[in-house]
Design a protein around this motif. Structure first.
Motif, mmCIF file in Angstrom:
data_model
loop_
_atom_site.group_PDB
_atom_site.id
_atom_site.type_symbol
_atom_site.label_atom_id
_atom_site.label_comp_id
_atom_site.label_asym_id
_atom_site.label_seq_id
_atom_site.Cartn_x
_atom_site.Cartn_y
_atom_site.Cartn_z
ATOM 1 N N SER A 31 0.799 -1.221 0.000
ATOM 2 C CA SER A 31 0.000 0.000 0.000
ATOM 3 C C SER A 31 0.832 1.272 0.000
ATOM 4 O O SER A 31 0.340 2.335 -0.373
ATOM 5 N N TYR A 32 2.098 1.166 0.460
ATOM 6 C CA TYR A 32 2.848 2.376 0.765
ATOM 7 C C TYR A 32 4.233 2.462 0.129
ATOM 8 O O TYR A 32 4.758 3.556 -0.026
ATOM 9 N N TYR A 33 4.832 1.328 -0.190
ATOM 10 C CA TYR A 33 6.251 1.355 -0.537
ATOM 11 C C TYR A 33 6.540 0.428 -1.716
ATOM 12 O O TYR A 33 6.028 -0.687 -1.807
ATOM 13 N N ASN A 155 3.692 2.743 12.185
ATOM 14 C CA ASN A 155 2.401 3.293 11.772
ATOM 15 C C ASN A 155 1.199 2.901 12.602
ATOM 16 O O ASN A 155 0.069 3.202 12.227
ATOM 17 N N GLY A 181 8.022 3.715 3.874
ATOM 18 C CA GLY A 181 6.605 3.456 3.653
ATOM 19 C C GLY A 181 5.681 4.327 4.466
ATOM 20 O O GLY A 181 4.566 4.638 4.013
ATOM 21 N N ASN A 182 6.100 4.738 5.646
ATOM 22 C CA ASN A 182 5.226 5.541 6.485
ATOM 23 C C ASN A 182 5.042 6.960 5.951
ATOM 24 O O ASN A 182 4.083 7.641 6.312
ATOM 25 N N ALA A 184 4.138 7.716 3.038
ATOM 26 C CA ALA A 184 2.911 7.736 2.234
ATOM 27 C C ALA A 184 1.686 7.950 3.108
ATOM 28 O O ALA A 184 0.724 8.623 2.699
ATOM 29 N N ILE A 185 1.697 7.399 4.311
ATOM 30 C CA ILE A 185 0.575 7.564 5.235
ATOM 31 C C ILE A 185 0.501 9.010 5.715
ATOM 32 O O ILE A 185 -0.576 9.618 5.751
ATOM 33 N N GLU A 188 -0.833 11.381 3.066
ATOM 34 C CA GLU A 188 -2.157 11.129 2.510
ATOM 35 C C GLU A 188 -3.049 12.350 2.704
ATOM 36 O O GLU A 188 -3.310 12.794 3.822
ATOM 37 N N ALA A 231 4.763 -1.322 5.670
ATOM 38 C CA ALA A 231 5.672 -0.225 6.019
ATOM 39 C C ALA A 231 6.656 -0.732 7.068
ATOM 40 O O ALA A 231 6.345 -1.627 7.855
#
Length: 359
Positions: A31-33, A155, A181-182, A184-185, A188, A231
């Motif tokens: 979802s993120y990375y 996360n 990856g975090n 992207a959160i 958002e 993530a």
């Protein structure tokens, strides 16, 4: 209430290990990375080599349906007064203020560093359900000095609080650093936010004597039911003129290999910021959350001179009584003949200070 709202409310009321609250999302690729395969990333998921992953959903249901949580009070105020930190702390002097749960303000070398800032009323994806504070942050948001650096360990909702991060960005434009990856959160809905994502082993310098190194922890990540391990998570070694500080984020013990590697790489820690709560039932939580016994083992392996215990007494994430982590830590220190001041179960507003290198 429509079906979507009902599901979000239900999700917000169900706490999964580590304070992450389940959101129902469609399954998908990472979802993120997106990045190269490594010794801790298989192309879709992150993992700790030789470590233990999260429990299964079946185990989660066994916990939720078969175990009874202790009843917490609606309010558990700290004995300490609200903290009013200075604008800066210069040179080798060190000031560490415990804000609550896993949030700390570290001031040293003219740099203000905020760890896992959580100023929201709930550790949840929704404002109307999920774990609710039983004490306020010891530093009100508006009383924070200008923040230079924000470090976010992973996360789970009790550590990565998007509203707090967005508010900090709008106010101070700090450097925000977090494991892969975090970012992207955090971005958002806010593409303007500058977030630096880092891998284990990465080092970032903030001043002549202040730097952070990203290291592993025995933990995991998820924001929902279908993004497990998408993530990275991390602990932090923070280099200061007063000595090295280790912040766990979240961690279990897992045999101690992670901490032995950190000790061999970085030497002993002047100050350990170690989680001591959210550990019951033990059969479910042991691989992701340290209890006081595990925290003392980590303290010893890392060679900490001093430690502050956190991750207890603010959000009820698990089954143990609210004061048990502190009481058990004090009991074990006494049984081992150790001074109580060597490892303090911190309450919001506790301040650790040193005017020079920590001895």
């Amino acid at each position: 209430m429509n079906r979507r709202s009902f599901l979000k409310a239900l999700a917000g009321a169900v706490v999964v290990a580590g304070g992450v609250t389940a959101i129902f999302r469609p399954a998908r690729a990472n979802s993120y990375y997106s990045g190269p395969v490594s010794d801790h990333f298989d192309g879709q998921k992150f993992f700790l080599p030789g470590g233990d992953g999260p429990r299964s959903f079946r185990d989660f249901l066994r916990w939720q349906l078969g175990e009874k949580a202790a009843e917490w009070p609606a309010s558990f105020p700290s004995p300490h007064a609200a903290d009013m930190p200075p604008a800066k702390v210069e040179g080798k002097a060190l000031r560490v203020s415990f804000i609550g749960h896993a949030s700390f303000l570290i001031q040293t070398g003219g740099v203000n560093i905020l760890l896992d800032p959580q100023f929201s009323e709930r550790a949840s994806p929704v404002a109307f359900a999920g774990p609710k504070r039983v004490n306020p942050p010891a530093i009100a948001f508006d009383d924070l000095p200008k923040i230079d650096v924000v470090l976010v360990s992973h996360n789970h909702y009790d550590h990565l609080d998007v509203p707090s991060l967005h508010a900090l960005w709008d106010r101070d434009r700090p450097r925000i650093l977090t494991p892969l990856g975090n970012d992207a959160i955090i971005r958002e809905g806010r593409a303007d936010i500058d977030v630096e994502s880092k891998d284990w082993g990465d080092r970032v310098e903030f001043a002549a004597s202040v730097a952070v190194i990203f290291e592993p922890a025995q933990h995991w990540s998820a924001r929902g039911m279908f993004d497990r391990m998408h993530a990275l998570w991390a602990s932090f070694v923070i280099e200061t003129g007063a000595g090295k500080i280790w912040f766990a984020g979240d961690t279990g013990f897992g045999g101690g290999r992670v901490f032995q590697a950190i000790r061999e790489k970085h030497g002993p820690m002047a100050l350990g910021l170690l989680p001591i709560g959210a550990y019951g039932p033990r059969w479910f939580m042991r691989y992701q959350h340290a209890d006081p016994e595990d925290a003392l083992k980590i303290f010893d392996i890392l060679g900490c001179r001093h430690a502050l215990g956190y991750h207890w007494g603010t959000f009820q994430l698990t089954n143990e009584p609210i004061e048990e982590p502190a009481e058990e830590l004090m009991r074990q220190l006494h049984a081992a003949g150790r001074p109580a001041e060597s490892f303090i179960p911190a309450r919001p507003g506790h301040v650790f200070q040193s005017d020079a290198a920590i001895g």
